[in-house]
Design an enzyme around this catalytic site. Structure first.
Site, PDB file in Angstrom:
ATOM      1  N   GLN A 263     -63.546 -55.955  13.336  1.00 32.35           N
ATOM      2  CA  GLN A 263     -63.327 -55.602  11.991  1.00 32.35           C
ATOM      3  C   GLN A 263     -62.961 -57.079  11.163  1.00 32.35           C
ATOM      4  O   GLN A 263     -62.670 -57.155  10.041  1.00 32.35           O
ATOM      5  CB  GLN A 263     -61.828 -54.888  11.738  1.00 32.35           C
ATOM      6  CG  GLN A 263     -60.560 -55.295  12.226  1.00 32.35           C
ATOM      7  CD  GLN A 263     -59.695 -54.287  11.991  1.00 32.35           C
ATOM      8  OE1 GLN A 263     -59.606 -53.053  12.757  1.00 32.35           O
ATOM      9  NE2 GLN A 263     -58.556 -54.434  11.111  1.00 32.35           N
TER      10      GLN A 263
ATOM     11  N   ASP B 191     -52.588 -50.286   3.101  1.00 32.46           N
ATOM     12  CA  ASP B 191     -54.134 -50.598   3.430  1.00 32.46           C
ATOM     13  C   ASP B 191     -54.585 -49.245   2.717  1.00 32.46           C
ATOM     14  O   ASP B 191     -55.183 -48.378   3.632  1.00 32.46           O
ATOM     15  CB  ASP B 191     -54.080 -50.667   4.838  1.00 32.46           C
ATOM     16  CG  ASP B 191     -53.703 -52.007   5.250  1.00 32.46           C
ATOM     17  OD1 ASP B 191     -54.004 -53.109   5.078  1.00 32.46           O
ATOM     18  OD2 ASP B 191     -52.348 -51.903   5.783  1.00 32.46           O
TER      19      ASP B 191
ATOM     20  N   GLY C 155     -50.542 -55.137  15.840  1.00 33.02           N
ATOM     21  CA  GLY C 155     -49.154 -55.723  16.440  1.00 33.02           C
ATOM     22  C   GLY C 155     -48.681 -57.001  15.559  1.00 33.02           C
ATOM     23  O   GLY C 155     -48.989 -56.686  14.104  1.00 33.02           O
TER      24      GLY C 155
ATOM     25  N   HIS D  21     -44.853 -51.161   9.918  1.00 34.98           N
ATOM     26  CA  HIS D  21     -45.351 -50.579  11.048  1.00 34.98           C
ATOM     27  C   HIS D  21     -44.029 -49.661  11.624  1.00 34.98           C
ATOM     28  O   HIS D  21     -44.171 -48.506  11.979  1.00 34.98           O
ATOM     29  CB  HIS D  21     -45.346 -51.431  12.242  1.00 34.98           C
ATOM     30  CG  HIS D  21     -46.544 -52.377  12.026  1.00 34.98           C
ATOM     31  ND1 HIS D  21     -46.260 -53.902  11.774  1.00 34.98           N
ATOM     32  CD2 HIS D  21     -47.829 -52.276  11.804  1.00 34.98           C
ATOM     33  CE1 HIS D  21     -47.599 -54.574  11.285  1.00 34.98           C
ATOM     34  NE2 HIS D  21     -48.465 -53.463  11.302  1.00 34.98           N
TER      35      HIS D  21
HETATM   36  P1  AMP Z   1     -52.074 -53.324  10.995  1.00 32.46           P
HETATM   37  O1  AMP Z   1     -51.329 -53.860  12.142  1.00 32.46           O
HETATM   38  O2  AMP Z   1     -51.818 -54.585   9.699  1.00 32.46           O
HETATM   39  O3  AMP Z   1     -53.291 -53.324  10.943  1.00 32.46           O
HETATM   40  O4  AMP Z   1     -51.231 -52.325  10.292  1.00 32.46           O
HETATM   41  C1  AMP Z   1     -51.066 -51.079  11.119  1.00 32.46           C
HETATM   42  C2  AMP Z   1     -50.683 -50.079  10.202  1.00 32.46           C
HETATM   43  O5  AMP Z   1     -49.508 -50.260   9.566  1.00 32.46           O
HETATM   44  C3  AMP Z   1     -51.801 -49.867   9.243  1.00 32.46           C
HETATM   45  O6  AMP Z   1     -51.622 -48.311   8.784  1.00 32.46           O
HETATM   46  C4  AMP Z   1     -51.018 -50.278   7.858  1.00 32.46           C
HETATM   47  O7  AMP Z   1     -51.528 -49.760   6.741  1.00 32.46           O
HETATM   48  C5  AMP Z   1     -49.617 -50.014   8.234  1.00 32.46           C
HETATM   49  N1  AMP Z   1     -48.786 -51.145   7.367  1.00 32.46           N
HETATM   50  C6  AMP Z   1     -48.826 -52.467   7.218  1.00 32.46           C
HETATM   51  N2  AMP Z   1     -48.126 -53.163   6.337  1.00 32.46           N
HETATM   52  C7  AMP Z   1     -47.411 -51.987   5.841  1.00 32.46           C
HETATM   53  C8  AMP Z   1     -46.290 -51.895   4.784  1.00 32.46           C
HETATM   54  N3  AMP Z   1     -45.938 -53.001   4.283  1.00 32.46           N
HETATM   55  N4  AMP Z   1     -45.844 -50.667   4.576  1.00 32.46           N
HETATM   56  C9  AMP Z   1     -46.175 -49.688   5.193  1.00 32.46           C
HETATM   57  N5  AMP Z   1     -47.245 -49.477   6.113  1.00 32.46           N
HETATM   58  C10 AMP Z   1     -47.806 -50.779   6.568  1.00 32.46           C
END
Ligand code: AMP
Length: 280
Positions: free
Chosen positions: A61, A150, A31, A37
């Site tokens: 995590q 990531d 979120g 995202h």
């Molecule tokens: P998170 O909500 O931080 O767990 O991220 C969810 C997904 O979005 C993961 O696959 C992240 O690698 C991807 N994500 C987060 N930040 C970025 C970004 N700046 N560019 C591309 N994908 C992202």
């Protein structure tokens, strides 16, 4: 757009899509959605008949001293953005349904989980692999989308899916950045304007490394030292700068082939990560 909280309702969504021979693209998130995202959602929308997004701040995590409690949560805004992105289903399960009493089964991707961010975030990738495995089992997507931001996480999930014969394609998508170069992240909300400006040096350091490599430099430790100097000059504490093989995340000393240059750093209390992939 369906907002689904129950596991059986989520399974029913998948069953329905399968009955119509529709493909499902899946974007797992915690979120506080941003352009990073949304880029994954857009790609899923292009590739697949149905798009499912999960929003779940996964307690498994986070370490005991990490930011689980204060992690940004904006469910209303997230649903608005998912609606605009033409998402078909948003899965927002309750923690008590995902981790019921007596829960004791975890997925560990050994080796890959112990390096880079895994060194300081003990148990983090076990938590990530476990929740993603559970979400894959519930949603049964054809394709799942992960951001290069990531990179270690995406590599671990790719290995897990391969090793455990999960019938899902893992797609890695480019990192979306602020105009300053700072990688978009839900945790950027913790930064003041001034800290954000300073944090943009992380990407500049990565670009400098790429430039040095292009100029013919091959010694990883020399390049890392120059990156360290540049970042430290901005009052940022480097946790690690690593140059590793993209498949097994083993450190490389002489730079050949395809290398992941990854770093983690702290500005005040905020931990930030970034990386680039360089083909030499
Ligand atoms: P998170 O909500 O931080 O767990 O991220 C969810 C997904 O979005 C993961 O696959 C992240 O690698 C991807 N994500 C987060 N930040 C970025 C970004 N700046 N560019 C591309 N994908 C992202």
């Amino acid at each position: 757009m369906k907002v689904i909280r129950g596991i059986s309702q989520m399974r029913a969504f998948t069953k329905n899509a399968r009955a119509k021979e529709q493909t499902i693209g899946f974007v797992p998130t915690m979120g506080a959605l941003h352009e990073g995202h949304l880029s994954l959602i857009r790609r899923a929308r292009r590739d697949c008949d149905k798009v499912a997004v999960s929003i779940f701040v996964n307690p498994a995590q986070f370490g005991p001293k990490e930011d689980f409690k204060s992690y940004p949560r904006h469910p209303k805004k997230d649903l608005l953005l998912c609606g605009r992105g033409k998402v078909d289903a948003v899965f927002m399960p309750a923690a008590k349904d995902i981790y019921p009493p007596h829960f004791c089964t975890y997925v560990s991707v050994s080796g890959l989980s112990d390096v880079l961010c895994g060194r300081s975030r003990i148990g983090h990738f076990r938590g990530v692999a476990t929740i993603v495995a559970k979400l894959f089992n519930i949603i049964e997507p054809d394709v799942a989308y992960f951001g290069q931001k990531d990179a270690q996480q995406a590599i671990i999930i790719g290995r897990m899916a391969r090793d455990l014969n999960m019938p899902v394609n893992i797609r890695l998508m480019p990192t979306i950045r602020e105009p300053s170069g700072l990688a978009k992240s839900s945790r950027n909300a913790y930064l003041s304007l001034e800290e954000k400006q300073r944090a943009s040096v992380l990407y500049r350091a990565l670009k400098m490394a790429r430039e040095l490599i292009r100029m013919g430099h091959k010694d990883a430790s020399k390049i890392k030292k120059r990156m360290q100097r540049l970042i430290s000059a901005h009052k940022i504490t480097v946790e690690y700068i690593s140059m590793v093989d993209l498949v097994d995340l083993a450190p490389v000393t002489k730079l050949y082939g395809t290398v992941l240059i990854a770093l983690a750093a702290r500005i005040g209390k905020t931990r930030l990560i970034d990386n680039i992939i360089v083909k030499i």
